[in-house]
Scaffold this active site. Structure first.
Site, PDB file in Angstrom:
ATOM      1  N   SER A   1     -21.159  45.503  -0.385  1.00 63.40           N
ATOM      2  CA  SER A   1     -20.205  44.462  -0.763  1.00 63.40           C
ATOM      3  C   SER A   1     -18.848  44.717  -0.098  1.00 63.40           C
ATOM      4  O   SER A   1     -18.744  44.685   1.115  1.00 63.40           O
ATOM      5  CB  SER A   1     -20.102  44.358  -2.280  1.00 63.40           C
ATOM      6  OG  SER A   1     -19.654  43.068  -2.665  1.00 63.40           O
TER       7      SER A   1
ATOM      8  N   LYS B   1      -5.574  26.747 -18.411  1.00 61.77           N
ATOM      9  CA  LYS B   1      -4.755  27.950 -18.512  1.00 61.77           C
ATOM     10  C   LYS B   1      -5.514  29.122 -19.120  1.00 61.77           C
ATOM     11  O   LYS B   1      -5.288  30.273 -18.738  1.00 61.77           O
ATOM     12  CB  LYS B   1      -3.491  27.669 -19.338  1.00 61.77           C
ATOM     13  CG  LYS B   1      -2.472  28.811 -19.328  1.00 61.77           C
ATOM     14  CD  LYS B   1      -1.994  29.103 -17.923  1.00 61.77           C
ATOM     15  CE  LYS B   1      -0.984  30.235 -17.890  1.00 61.77           C
ATOM     16  NZ  LYS B   1      -0.563  30.571 -16.525  1.00 61.77           N
TER      17      LYS B   1
END
Length: 301
Positions: free
Chosen positions: A121, A173
Site C-alpha cells: 500500500s 459536518k
C-alpha cells in the site's frame, strides 16, 4: 542506647541504596546527553550512497523528507537507497515522501528501492517513485488501494442510556460519527473521497513506473502479492535483497569496489532509551486508537 545501635545498620543501608540510585540516574543522564551530542550519522558523513530507512506505520513524513532533502543538496551523494519495511499508513505522508523522491531524481540523484518483509500500500506508493525497485521473492507488496474505516457504537450508547445531541452548521459536518448510522448520501460522499485517493495512487504508479493506468487498474483492487508475483506484473524490476541493491546502484553510478554508505542515526527519546525500547514512540502511535478516522494507504490482515 541499644535501640539506637539497632537502627544504625538500617540507616546505613538506606543511605547506600539512595547513593546507588542517584549515581545510576546520573550515569544514565550523562549517557543520554552524550548520545544527543554525537553526530547524526552511524557512519561517515561523506559517501556516494545514502540509505534511508522507511519502517513501520507511516503517520508522519517529516524525518524521512528531511533526510531526502539533505541528500538532495549534498553534492557528494550520488545515489539513494530506500530500504522499505512498511505496510503503509496515512495518505499524505506517503505522497510527501513520493514527491521528495521525485525531486531527488530531478536533481540527477539515482534512487533505488529495496523492499524488506513488507512494502505494501503506502509502502509501495513510496517505492514506485524510485528509478529501480528490488524485492525479495517472499516480500509482501501490492495492496494498491485506499481505505477509510469507521466504528458504530449506536447500539452500545442505547444500552448505557447515552443520548447524544449534535449541533452542526452543515449536513455533512458529523459524517462518520460513531453515534449514529451513516446515511446513503454520506456513504456515497466518503466513497467518492476514497475513490479519488485511489485514483491518485494509480496515477502515481503510472508516473513512477511508466505504465499505462489501464494496466494498473487491473490489479489495483487491494490484493496483496509476493515480490515474485510483483515482478511478473512489472511492479518491481528485479528480485534481490539490500546487498544486491547496493551492488547494483554502485555499478549504476560508476563506483568501483565497496561504496561508502551514509545512514542516519536513529534518534531515540530518553524515555525510550531508559525503557530499553519496551514501547517505542512509533509502536505507541501505531497501537493508540485514533480520535478520528484516517484516510489511509494501508494494508492490514
Amino acid at each position: 542506647m541499644q535501640a539506637t545501635n539497632q537502627n544504625m545498620p538500617q540507616r546505613s543501608f538506606f543511605r547506600s541504596f539512595m547513593r546507588f540510585v542517584l549515581g545510576l540516574f546520573a550515569v544514565m543522564v550523562l549517557i543520554a546527553v552524550g548520545s544527543a551530542l554525537l553526530p547524526d550519522r552511524w557512519k561517515s558523513t561523506s559517501g556516494e550512497i545514502a540509505v534511508v530507512n522507511v519502517q513501520g506505520l507511516l503517520m508522519d513524513s517529516r524525518d524521512i523528507v528531511n533526510q531526502l532533502s539533505d541528500y538532495r543538496h549534498n553534492s557528494q551523494v550520488r545515489g539513494v537507497i530506500l530500504r522499505i519495511d512498511s505496510p503503509g499508513g496515512a495518505v499524505a505522508p506517503a505522497q510527501e515522501i513520493y514527491n521528495e523522491i521525485m525531486k531527488l531524481r530531478a536533481n540527477s540523484k539515482t534512487v533505488y528501492a529495496s523492499m524488506g518483509t513488507v512494502a505494501a500500500s503506502g509502502g509501495y506508493y513510496i517505492a514506485c517513485a524510485a528509478d529501480y525497485i528490488l524485492a525479495n521473492p517472499g516480500t509482501l507488496t501490492g495492496s494498491i488501494s485506499a481505505v477509510m474505516a469507521f466504528n458504530n457504537i449506536e447500539e452500545l450508547t442505547k444500552k448505557v442510556g447515552v443520548k447524544p445531541k449534535v449541533i452542526k452548521s452543515g449536513k455533512f459536518k458529523d459524517v462518520g460519527s460513531p453515534l449514529r448510522s451513516m446515511t446513503p448520501e454520506e456513504q456515497k460522499l466518503l466513497q467518492d473521497v476514497v475513490d479519488d485517493v485511489h485514483k491518485q495512487f494509480v496515477q502515481a504508479i503510472a508516473k513512477g513506473r511508466n505504465m499505462p493506468p489501464s494496466e494498473i487498474h487491473k490489479i489495483a483492487d487491494g490484493r496483496i502479492m509476493t515480490g515474485q508475483q510483483a515482478l511478473k506484473l512489472k511492479l518491481i524490476d528485479e528480485v534481490g535483497g539490500l546487498e544486491k541493491t547496493i551492488e547494483l546502484l554502485a555499478k549504476k553510478i560508476g563506483v568501483t569496489g565497496r561504496p561508502k554508505l551514509i545512514e542516519q542515526k536513529e534518534k531515540t527519546d530518553f524515555l525510550d532509551w531508559f525503557l530499553q525500547g519496551s514501547l517505542s514512540s512509533g509502536l505507541a502511535e501505531t497501537l493508540a486508537p485514533s480520535p478520528h478516522p484516517r484516510l489511509q494507504y494501508l494494508w492490514f490482515p
